[in-house]
Motif scaffolding. Structure first.
Motif, mmCIF file in Angstrom:
data_model
loop_
_atom_site.group_PDB
_atom_site.id
_atom_site.type_symbol
_atom_site.label_atom_id
_atom_site.label_comp_id
_atom_site.label_asym_id
_atom_site.label_seq_id
_atom_site.Cartn_x
_atom_site.Cartn_y
_atom_site.Cartn_z
ATOM 1 N N THR A 160 40.754 41.346 32.727
ATOM 2 C CA THR A 160 39.430 40.729 32.167
ATOM 3 C C THR A 160 38.366 41.280 33.057
ATOM 4 O O THR A 160 38.805 41.076 34.296
ATOM 5 N N ALA A 161 37.329 41.255 32.742
ATOM 6 C CA ALA A 161 35.833 41.787 33.645
ATOM 7 C C ALA A 161 35.866 40.355 34.750
ATOM 8 O O ALA A 161 35.429 40.646 35.827
ATOM 9 N N GLN A 162 36.069 39.147 34.260
ATOM 10 C CA GLN A 162 35.993 38.252 35.361
ATOM 11 C C GLN A 162 36.871 38.166 36.401
ATOM 12 O O GLN A 162 36.362 38.004 37.383
ATOM 13 N N GLN B 41 35.911 38.861 40.483
ATOM 14 C CA GLN B 41 36.434 37.970 41.647
ATOM 15 C C GLN B 41 37.197 38.853 42.643
ATOM 16 O O GLN B 41 37.039 38.373 43.681
ATOM 17 N N GLU B 42 38.139 39.702 42.071
ATOM 18 C CA GLU B 42 38.829 40.321 43.091
ATOM 19 C C GLU B 42 37.741 41.339 43.876
ATOM 20 O O GLU B 42 38.253 41.965 44.819
ATOM 21 N N TYR C 192 30.727 34.865 37.991
ATOM 22 C CA TYR C 192 30.488 36.057 37.212
ATOM 23 C C TYR C 192 29.152 36.431 36.802
ATOM 24 O O TYR C 192 28.748 37.438 36.606
ATOM 25 N N ARG C 193 28.320 35.215 36.867
ATOM 26 C CA ARG C 193 26.950 35.383 36.194
ATOM 27 C C ARG C 193 26.408 36.298 37.300
ATOM 28 O O ARG C 193 25.435 37.176 36.931
ATOM 29 N N THR C 194 26.652 35.868 38.577
ATOM 30 C CA THR C 194 25.796 36.754 39.706
ATOM 31 C C THR C 194 26.261 37.998 39.365
ATOM 32 O O THR C 194 25.489 39.325 39.479
ATOM 33 N N PHE C 195 27.703 38.307 39.212
ATOM 34 C CA PHE C 195 28.327 39.638 39.008
ATOM 35 C C PHE C 195 27.378 40.615 37.915
ATOM 36 O O PHE C 195 27.078 41.787 37.978
#
Length: 353
Positions: free
Chosen positions: A311-313, A317-318, A324-327
Motif C-alpha cells: 500500500t502507498a501508506q 511510512q517505510e 500519509y497526508r504530509t507525504f
C-alpha cells in the motif's frame, strides 16, 4: 474551572500521551480558563440586583474586566503557540488599550453612550491583530520549514481561525444583544472553545524539547568540538558530508529529525547548514522530504519487481513519513501528481512495455 485545574495539575496528556506540550502554553491557557470562570461568576449577582443602575454598573464592570483580562489572555495564547521565539507581550497591551480605556470611561461615568467608539476600537483591535498574526504566522512557517523535517503537531494556522471566531463572538457579545437564543449560542461557543483549546494544547509539540533531543546512538556521529576545520571549509563540504552522514546512513528516515540534530551529525552547526540549503534554493524540510520521496520511489520499484503486495501508506511510512497526508502533499509538490495518479501512470507504463 475543571479544564483549568486539569491543565495545571496534570503533567501528562490525556488526548495525546506520546506528545509533550509546551508548559508555557498550558499555563497561559489555564489562566484563560480561570478568567472565563470568573467572568461568568461576575454576572451572577446581577440576578439579585433590583436597581437598573446597579445592573448597568455590574455589566459595565464585567465588560471592562473582560477587555482587561479575557481578551489579552486569548491573544497571548496564540502568541505562545508560535514557538520560533518568545514574542514580546507589549503589542497585546497596545492592541487592547483603546477598548479598555473606553470601557473604563463608561464605568467611571456610568454611561453606555459611546458604543460607536467601542465598536471602532474593536474593529481596530481585530485589524491590528490580523496584520500582526499574518506576518508572525508566515515567519513561523518559514522557521518550521527551515528547522524541522516533520511538521505534524507543529503547525498552528487553524488556531488563528478559532481566534477570529472568538473575536467575532466577543464583538457580538459587546454589542449587547440579549435573549435566550443568544445566551444559548454564547454558552455553546464557550464549550466548543474550551474543548478546542484543550485539544490544541494537548496535541501541540514542545519544540524546545525537540531541539534538545539527541540522535539515536547507532546513527549519531561524534563531533570534535575542538576541530581546527574552519566554518568556511565545512560550508563548502556540506554536500559530501550530507551524502556520507545523512543519505548513506539513511538518517533522513528518522522521524522528527531537526536541522540542529543533522548539523551535529555531519559536524557543522545549524547556521552553516541552513545557509547551505538557502544557497541550493531549498529548505531543510524540502530537502528531507525529497530524500524520503526518492526512497518511496525506490521501494515502489522494488516491490513491483518482487511482485509483492503493498500500500502507498505502508511505503510512505517505510520512507520516513510519519503522516500519509504530509507525504501525499510533499509528493504532489515534487512530482506535480497525486500518489494515486503517479502509481497508475507507472502501472500503465509497465503494461505497455
Amino acid at each position: 474551572m475543571v479544564a483549568c485545574c486539569y491543565l495545571l495539575l496534570r503533567r501528562g496528556n490525556a488526548f495525546a500521551p506520546d506528545i509533550m506540550s509546551p508548559v508555557r502554553l498550558r499555563r497561559w491557557t489555564a489562566a484563560f480558563f480561570a478568567a472565563m470562570t470568573l467572568s461568568h461568576l461576575w454576572y451572577i449577582p446581577s440576578i439579585f440586583l433590583t436597581s437598573s443602575e446597579d445592573v448597568k454598573l455590574n455589566y459595565l464592570l464585567g465588560a471592562l474586566l473582560d477587555y482587561l483580562i479575557l481578551v489579552p489572555l486569548a491573544i497571548v495564547i496564540v502568541f505562545t503557540m508560535l514557538q520560533d521565539h518568545r514574542r514580546p507581550l507589549w503589542p497585546v497591551a497596545v492592541m487592547t488599550a483603546p477598548p479598555v480605556v473606553i470601557m473604563a470611561w463608561c464605568v467611571a461615568s456610568r454611561s453606555d453612550a459611546l458604543p460607536p467608539m467601542l465598536y471602532g476600537s474593536l474593529l481596530l483591535l481585530g485589524v491590528c491583530l490580523i496584520i500582526y498574526m499574518v506576518r508572525a504566522t508566515r515567519q513561523y512557517g518559514r522557521w518550521l520549514r527551515d528547522n524541522y523535517a516533520d511538521l505534524e503537531h507543529k503547525e498552528v494556522w487553524q488556531s488563528f481561525v478559532v481566534l477570529a471566531v472568538m473575536l467575532l463572538v466577543f464583538g457580538i457579545y459587546s454589542i449587547g444583544i440579549r435573549g435566550p437564543v443568544y445566551q444559548y449560542v454564547f454558552q455553546i461557543n464557550d464549550v466548543v472553545l474550551i474543548c478546542y483549546l484543550l485539544w490544541r494544547v494537548e496535541t501541540l509539540s514542545d519544540l524546545s524539547l525537540s531541539q534538545q533531543q539527541s540522535l539515536p546512538v547507532d546513527l549519531s556521529i561524534s563531533v570534535n568540538e575542538e576541530s581546527d576545520v574552519s566554518p568556511k571549509i565545512l560550508t563548502d563540504n556540506i554536500g559530501p558530508l550530507l551524502q556520507k552522514y545523512c543519505i548513506d546512513t539513511q538518517l533522513y528516515l528518522q522521524h522528527d529529525l531537526t536541522l540542529l540534530q543533522l548539523a551535529k551529525a555531519i559536524g557543522t552547526n545549524r547556521f552553516y547548514l541552513s545557509r547551505y540549503f538557502s544557497s541550493q534554493n531549498t529548505t531543510y524540510n524540502a530537502y528531507i522530504n525529497d530524500l524520503r520521496i526518492n526512497r518511496f520511489v525506490s521501494l515502489y520499484r522494488d516491490v513491483v519487481v518482487a511482485q509483492r503486495s503493498f500500500t502507498a501508506q505502508q511505503l510512505s511510512q517505510e520512507s520516513g513519513f510519519h503522516s500519509y497526508r504530509t507525504f501525499s502533499d510533499a509528493f504532489k509538490r515534487k512530482t506535480g501528481q497525486s500518489v494515486t495518479a503517479w502509481i497508475k501512470a507507472q502501472q500503465e507504463g509497465q503494461g505497455k512495455t
